[in-house]
Design a protein around this motif. Sequence first.
Motif, short mmCIF file in Angstrom:
data_model
loop_
_atom_site.label_atom_id
_atom_site.label_comp_id
_atom_site.label_asym_id
_atom_site.label_seq_id
_atom_site.Cartn_x
_atom_site.Cartn_y
_atom_site.Cartn_z
N LEU A 93 13.65 43.50 98.18
CA LEU A 93 13.15 43.96 96.87
C LEU A 93 14.00 45.13 96.37
N SER A 94 14.39 46.01 97.28
CA SER A 94 15.22 47.15 96.88
C SER A 94 16.58 46.70 96.36
N LYS A 95 17.09 45.60 96.92
CA LYS A 95 18.36 45.08 96.42
C LYS A 95 18.19 44.47 95.03
N ALA A 121 13.78 33.09 85.28
CA ALA A 121 15.04 33.82 85.49
C ALA A 121 14.80 35.20 86.09
N ALA A 122 13.57 35.50 86.49
CA ALA A 122 13.25 36.83 87.00
C ALA A 122 13.58 36.96 88.49
N GLU A 123 13.88 38.19 88.89
CA GLU A 123 14.31 38.46 90.26
C GLU A 123 13.14 38.42 91.27
N LEU A 124 12.02 39.07 90.91
CA LEU A 124 10.98 39.28 91.93
C LEU A 124 10.28 38.00 92.39
N ALA A 183 22.17 38.33 95.12
CA ALA A 183 23.28 38.41 94.16
C ALA A 183 22.85 37.71 92.88
N GLU A 184 23.34 38.20 91.78
CA GLU A 184 23.10 37.48 90.52
C GLU A 184 24.29 37.68 89.60
N LEU A 185 24.40 36.76 88.65
CA LEU A 185 25.43 36.87 87.63
C LEU A 185 24.75 36.93 86.28
N VAL A 195 22.34 32.99 86.64
CA VAL A 195 21.93 32.41 87.92
C VAL A 195 21.78 33.56 88.91
N GLY A 196 20.79 33.46 89.78
CA GLY A 196 20.64 34.47 90.83
C GLY A 196 20.20 33.81 92.12
N LEU A 197 20.38 34.53 93.21
CA LEU A 197 20.02 33.99 94.53
C LEU A 197 19.44 35.10 95.40
N ALA A 198 18.25 34.85 95.93
CA ALA A 198 17.62 35.75 96.91
C ALA A 198 17.54 34.98 98.22
N ALA A 199 17.92 35.63 99.31
CA ALA A 199 17.97 34.89 100.59
C ALA A 199 17.49 35.75 101.75
#
Length: 283
Positions: A93-95, A121-124, A183-185, A195-199
């Motif tokens: 989450l901090s990233k 398109a949201a990160e969380l 990472a996201e662009l 596009v983003g990716l959480a792993a």
Amino acid sequence: MKPAAFAYSRARSLDHAAELLASDDSARVLAGGQSLIATLNMRLDAPRLLVDINGVSGLDDVVERNGQIEIGALVRQADALRSPAVARAAPLLSKALPHIAHPAIRNRGTIGGSIALADPAAELPACLLALGGEVEIAGAGGRRTVKADDFFRGLFETALDRAEILTAIRVPAASANMRYGFAELARRHGDYALVGLAATARADGARLADIRLVYFGVGATPVRARAAEAALAEGGAGGLEAAVTAVASELDPDDDIHASGRTRKHLAGVLLRRVVQEMREAA
Ligand SMILES: Cc1cc2nc3c(=O)[nH]c(=O)nc-3n(C[C@H](O)[C@H](O)[C@H](O)COP(=O)(O)OP(=O)(O)OC[C@H]3O[C@@H](n4cnc5c(N)ncnc54)[C@H](O)[C@@H]3O)c2cc1C
């Protein structure tokens, strides 16, 4: 533009909020207001009643217990970003948090608001799914817990019933052998990602195991790339190349004014390489 007229009620408790929400089938929860008010101003929605939950106590705590970290729905995104507990127990989450919009929006925007809105398109939401987290929900019928795997149902659609309140999210607390990649662009920092990716993964010697790859900005919900996960798990020299190929065939992003689906697939592969490298290099 200005919103259509609406009534406003400040809930005193969760029970009061649930009662108010049940009183009008167009009622909406107001948390940070960063998405809701814009939606009303553009007249994409016209609820007769806004139920402000900002006065409800107990929704803005960050607590570590039983190997999990619980983050209250009203914790502001900016406060989560500054929280040592979040940095220690939920580093993914901090990233991700610095990529959400801009400081002024993060100062008001809440963790619960982002998860409840479920913008694809949201990160969380993608992080919650990658972490295998869960969502706490309260309503007139009592409380319930829903796993992130079952929470995101469709475009801006979740397991929340109309008159329910998301009260907190919980994720497993980080441990020494866990690895996190993000990472996201975006065209400009702070824009929603193209596009983003959480792993997440578990380090098993030099190998990454139990990999979860969750893309955002490529579908109606956060999307797990299961074929790519399997290709990476098989490992070997060709594992990453096989995973990049798998991602291109399993994701099916639409064309829109920001990028074609083909471009998004290509970017998904670029992000996969970055995130896998990040997780492999983590000490
Ligand atoms: C210019 C701009 C750029 C942005 N960029 C990004 C970005 O890059 N990434 C990103 O993720 N977000 C972005 N956002 C959205 C921002 O993160 C919002 O704060 C967030 O999506 C919603 O949080 P909120 O607390 O403001 O919710 P609100 O706007 O108050 O509510 C949003 C929706 O969720 C519902 N809701 C809110 N809280 C609850 C709850 N506890 N229980 C049940 N329902 C609830 C509301 O009824 C409403 O339907 C951006 C917003 C703006 C204005």
